[in-house]
Design a protein around this motif. Structure first.
Motif, PDB file in Angstrom:
ATOM      1  N   ALA A   1       0.845  -1.188   0.000  1.00  0.00           N
ATOM      2  CA  ALA A   1       0.000   0.000   0.000  1.00  0.00           C
ATOM      3  C   ALA A   1       0.882   1.240   0.000  1.00  0.00           C
ATOM      4  O   ALA A   1       2.048   1.183   0.394  1.00  0.00           O
ATOM      5  CB  ALA A   1      -0.901  -0.005   1.232  1.00  0.00           C
ATOM      6  N   PRO A   2       0.359   2.369  -0.440  1.00  0.00           N
ATOM      7  CA  PRO A   2       1.155   3.600  -0.468  1.00  0.00           C
ATOM      8  C   PRO A   2       1.748   3.927   0.897  1.00  0.00           C
ATOM      9  O   PRO A   2       1.042   3.942   1.901  1.00  0.00           O
ATOM     10  CB  PRO A   2       0.132   4.655  -0.899  1.00  0.00           C
ATOM     11  CG  PRO A   2      -0.893   3.901  -1.659  1.00  0.00           C
ATOM     12  CD  PRO A   2      -0.998   2.572  -0.985  1.00  0.00           C
TER      13      PRO A   2
ATOM     14  N   VAL B   1      -5.007  -2.639  -7.123  1.00  0.00           N
ATOM     15  CA  VAL B   1      -6.371  -2.801  -6.627  1.00  0.00           C
ATOM     16  C   VAL B   1      -6.726  -1.540  -5.843  1.00  0.00           C
ATOM     17  O   VAL B   1      -6.023  -1.176  -4.907  1.00  0.00           O
ATOM     18  CB  VAL B   1      -6.491  -4.040  -5.715  1.00  0.00           C
ATOM     19  CG1 VAL B   1      -7.867  -4.081  -5.051  1.00  0.00           C
ATOM     20  CG2 VAL B   1      -6.241  -5.307  -6.522  1.00  0.00           C
ATOM     21  N   THR B   2      -7.807  -0.903  -6.252  1.00  0.00           N
ATOM     22  CA  THR B   2      -8.273   0.297  -5.568  1.00  0.00           C
ATOM     23  C   THR B   2      -9.698   0.061  -5.092  1.00  0.00           C
ATOM     24  O   THR B   2     -10.576  -0.268  -5.897  1.00  0.00           O
ATOM     25  CB  THR B   2      -8.231   1.522  -6.491  1.00  0.00           C
ATOM     26  OG1 THR B   2      -6.908   1.686  -6.995  1.00  0.00           O
ATOM     27  CG2 THR B   2      -8.642   2.777  -5.746  1.00  0.00           C
TER      28      THR B   2
ATOM     29  N   SER C   1      -5.559 -10.075   8.424  1.00  0.00           N
ATOM     30  CA  SER C   1      -6.422  -9.011   7.903  1.00  0.00           C
ATOM     31  C   SER C   1      -7.312  -9.471   6.752  1.00  0.00           C
ATOM     32  O   SER C   1      -8.281  -8.787   6.417  1.00  0.00           O
ATOM     33  CB  SER C   1      -5.573  -7.819   7.450  1.00  0.00           C
ATOM     34  OG  SER C   1      -4.655  -8.225   6.458  1.00  0.00           O
ATOM     35  N   VAL C   2      -6.987 -10.617   6.143  1.00  0.00           N
ATOM     36  CA  VAL C   2      -7.779 -11.057   4.981  1.00  0.00           C
ATOM     37  C   VAL C   2      -8.456 -12.402   5.200  1.00  0.00           C
ATOM     38  O   VAL C   2      -9.191 -12.873   4.339  1.00  0.00           O
ATOM     39  CB  VAL C   2      -6.903 -11.121   3.706  1.00  0.00           C
ATOM     40  CG1 VAL C   2      -6.211  -9.792   3.459  1.00  0.00           C
ATOM     41  CG2 VAL C   2      -5.906 -12.267   3.773  1.00  0.00           C
ATOM     42  N   LYS C   3      -8.211 -13.020   6.342  1.00  0.00           N
ATOM     43  CA  LYS C   3      -8.813 -14.330   6.610  1.00  0.00           C
ATOM     44  C   LYS C   3     -10.330 -14.240   6.523  1.00  0.00           C
ATOM     45  O   LYS C   3     -10.937 -13.314   7.053  1.00  0.00           O
ATOM     46  CB  LYS C   3      -8.395 -14.827   7.993  1.00  0.00           C
ATOM     47  CG  LYS C   3      -7.011 -15.418   8.047  1.00  0.00           C
ATOM     48  CD  LYS C   3      -6.674 -15.914   9.441  1.00  0.00           C
ATOM     49  CE  LYS C   3      -5.261 -16.492   9.479  1.00  0.00           C
ATOM     50  NZ  LYS C   3      -4.868 -16.899  10.856  1.00  0.00           N
TER      51      LYS C   3
ATOM     52  N   GLU D   1      -8.985  -0.384   2.953  1.00  0.00           N
ATOM     53  CA  GLU D   1      -7.622  -0.683   3.396  1.00  0.00           C
ATOM     54  C   GLU D   1      -6.976  -1.814   2.609  1.00  0.00           C
ATOM     55  O   GLU D   1      -5.798  -2.104   2.796  1.00  0.00           O
ATOM     56  CB  GLU D   1      -7.594  -1.018   4.897  1.00  0.00           C
ATOM     57  CG  GLU D   1      -8.601  -2.064   5.337  1.00  0.00           C
ATOM     58  CD  GLU D   1      -9.872  -1.442   5.893  1.00  0.00           C
ATOM     59  OE1 GLU D   1     -10.388  -0.463   5.286  1.00  0.00           O
ATOM     60  OE2 GLU D   1     -10.370  -1.951   6.921  1.00  0.00           O
ATOM     61  N   ASP D   2      -7.710  -2.451   1.726  1.00  0.00           N
ATOM     62  CA  ASP D   2      -7.128  -3.453   0.825  1.00  0.00           C
ATOM     63  C   ASP D   2      -6.493  -2.795  -0.405  1.00  0.00           C
ATOM     64  O   ASP D   2      -5.856  -3.484  -1.213  1.00  0.00           O
ATOM     65  CB  ASP D   2      -8.194  -4.441   0.358  1.00  0.00           C
ATOM     66  CG  ASP D   2      -8.739  -5.307   1.487  1.00  0.00           C
ATOM     67  OD1 ASP D   2      -9.972  -5.526   1.508  1.00  0.00           O
ATOM     68  OD2 ASP D   2      -7.944  -5.743   2.334  1.00  0.00           O
TER      69      ASP D   2
END
Length: 112
Positions: free
Chosen positions: A37-38, A108-109, A59-61, A85-86
């Protein structure tokens, strides 16, 4: 050297889904998806062994699923219930550690 080509990114609203693909120029046993991420360091998102073992960042589970098609030397990342936040550039590489040069990644945005 192995060539890795990511695709499938795009702009999606929060709660939406995307499916990323990563095509490798040859068979790789452990494969992983990473993201950056930026302003943040690159992090592991999900990894898959040559068999069925998978591993996910906390965070993605429950939202992301990694899978692979060994016949096509391709690994996928199904991303559901996306959150702002992804938002990141997503890369694939070997898992559990990256051994090869990073590709261009796919952006991905996720809009709120």
């Amino acid at each position: 050297q192995v060539r890795l080509v990511e695709s499938g990114g795009g702009l999606v609203q929060a709660g939406g889904s995307l499916r990323l693909s990563c095509a490798a120029s040859r068979t790789i046993f452990g494969m992983g998806w990473y993201r950056q991420a930026p302003g943040k360091q690159r992090e592991l998102v999900a990894g898959i062994s040559s068999g069925v073992y998978t591993n996910y960042a906390d965070s993605v589970k429950g939202r992301f699923t990694i899978s692979r098609d060994n016949a096509k030397n391709t690994v996928y990342l199904q991303m559901n219930s996306l959150k702002p936040e992804d938002t990141a550039v997503y890369y694939c590489n070997t898992y559990p550690t990256n051994l090869y040069a990073w590709g261009q990644g796919t952006l991905v945005t996720v809009s709120s």
